[in-house]
Design a protein around this motif. Sequence first.
Motif, PDB file in Angstrom:
ATOM      1  N   ALA A 217      42.532  31.089  49.553  1.00 34.70           N
ATOM      2  CA  ALA A 217      42.978  30.789  48.194  1.00 34.70           C
ATOM      3  C   ALA A 217      41.907  31.111  47.161  1.00 34.70           C
ATOM      4  O   ALA A 217      42.228  31.411  46.013  1.00 34.70           O
ATOM      5  N   ASP A 218      40.637  31.045  47.560  1.00 37.38           N
ATOM      6  CA  ASP A 218      39.568  31.336  46.597  1.00 37.38           C
ATOM      7  C   ASP A 218      39.727  32.737  46.032  1.00 37.38           C
ATOM      8  O   ASP A 218      39.610  32.953  44.828  1.00 37.38           O
TER       9      ASP A 218
ATOM     10  N   LYS B 237      48.605  30.741  49.225  1.00 33.43           N
ATOM     11  CA  LYS B 237      48.038  29.840  48.224  1.00 33.43           C
ATOM     12  C   LYS B 237      49.003  28.712  47.879  1.00 33.43           C
ATOM     13  O   LYS B 237      48.591  27.609  47.574  1.00 33.43           O
ATOM     14  N   ARG B 238      50.310  29.030  47.937  1.00 34.06           N
ATOM     15  CA  ARG B 238      51.292  28.051  47.436  1.00 34.06           C
ATOM     16  C   ARG B 238      51.720  27.108  48.519  1.00 34.06           C
ATOM     17  O   ARG B 238      51.764  27.469  49.658  1.00 34.06           O
TER      18      ARG B 238
ATOM     19  N   LEU C 100      50.477  35.669  47.565  1.00 29.71           N
ATOM     20  CA  LEU C 100      50.423  34.305  47.024  1.00 29.71           C
ATOM     21  C   LEU C 100      50.970  33.268  47.996  1.00 29.71           C
ATOM     22  O   LEU C 100      50.793  32.081  47.776  1.00 29.71           O
TER      23      LEU C 100
ATOM     24  N   ARG D 110      50.783  35.813  33.548  1.00 28.55           N
ATOM     25  CA  ARG D 110      51.147  34.724  34.478  1.00 28.55           C
ATOM     26  C   ARG D 110      52.625  34.355  34.328  1.00 28.55           C
ATOM     27  O   ARG D 110      53.326  34.091  35.309  1.00 28.55           O
TER      28      ARG D 110
ATOM     29  N   THR E   8      44.074  35.616  40.252  1.00 30.56           N
ATOM     30  CA  THR E   8      44.993  35.084  39.232  1.00 30.56           C
ATOM     31  C   THR E   8      44.243  34.640  37.980  1.00 30.56           C
ATOM     32  O   THR E   8      44.794  34.671  36.879  1.00 30.56           O
ATOM     33  N   ASP E   9      42.981  34.264  38.139  1.00 31.97           N
ATOM     34  CA  ASP E   9      42.175  33.867  36.972  1.00 31.97           C
ATOM     35  C   ASP E   9      42.000  35.020  35.988  1.00 31.97           C
ATOM     36  O   ASP E   9      41.704  34.801  34.807  1.00 31.97           O
TER      37      ASP E   9
ATOM     38  N   ASN F 185      42.834  32.854  43.893  1.00 30.17           N
ATOM     39  CA  ASN F 185      42.546  32.183  42.620  1.00 30.17           C
ATOM     40  C   ASN F 185      41.697  33.061  41.716  1.00 30.17           C
ATOM     41  O   ASN F 185      41.915  33.123  40.501  1.00 30.17           O
ATOM     42  N   ALA F 186      40.725  33.754  42.315  1.00 32.35           N
ATOM     43  CA  ALA F 186      39.869  34.642  41.522  1.00 32.35           C
ATOM     44  C   ALA F 186      40.695  35.767  40.905  1.00 32.35           C
ATOM     45  O   ALA F 186      40.462  36.177  39.766  1.00 32.35           O
TER      46      ALA F 186
END
Length: 199
Positions: A131-132, A198-199, A195, A146, A138-139, A135-136
Amino acid sequence: MSPHAYLVDDDEAIRDSLGWLLESRGVACLSYPSAEDFLAAWNPSLTGCVVLDIRMDGMSGPELFATLCEHGSKLPVIFLTGHGDVPMAVAALKQGAFDFVEKPCNDNELVNRVIEALKLDETQRLAASGADTVNALTDRLTTRERQVMDLILAGKLNKVIADELQISMRTVEVHRANLFEKMGVRTAVELAQLLAGKR
């Protein structure tokens, strides 16, 4: 180590011709004359895909594939098969092989499959890196990207997204292209797969 196609075939002429063909299309490759040689060189950090002959002296292709699976290898495997080996190749597909190609094969078709396998390996590694990483990625998206991404993941078409966000279809297409590029995917399916962890 950068991604490679690993050619495992006991026929030197095939290794040479396939190696030349792959490198002519920009695919780095390494060749091994036996399953045992590749197994000795294998380690979990290898990236890319394996192009594996079904019938070889010593350990066969399916035996090597089974051993790699036991070791936790996630490298996509494409089997090279003779006509009589198709049932064996189909059995390997059911066990998770990426594909098989009959010899003599259409050169471009084989290279295209190798390139697809390399992309799959890259996508799987991105997803597996946790997820890191996601997340990086999607950031880096803007708020609007988004919003578009969430609606794409909900299965909505560009026209519907445009209506819901009160923007033009062209603007949706631009946001969609930008977010796909930032996320390192080519399709909505790949985006959903990336994703999913992550979800």
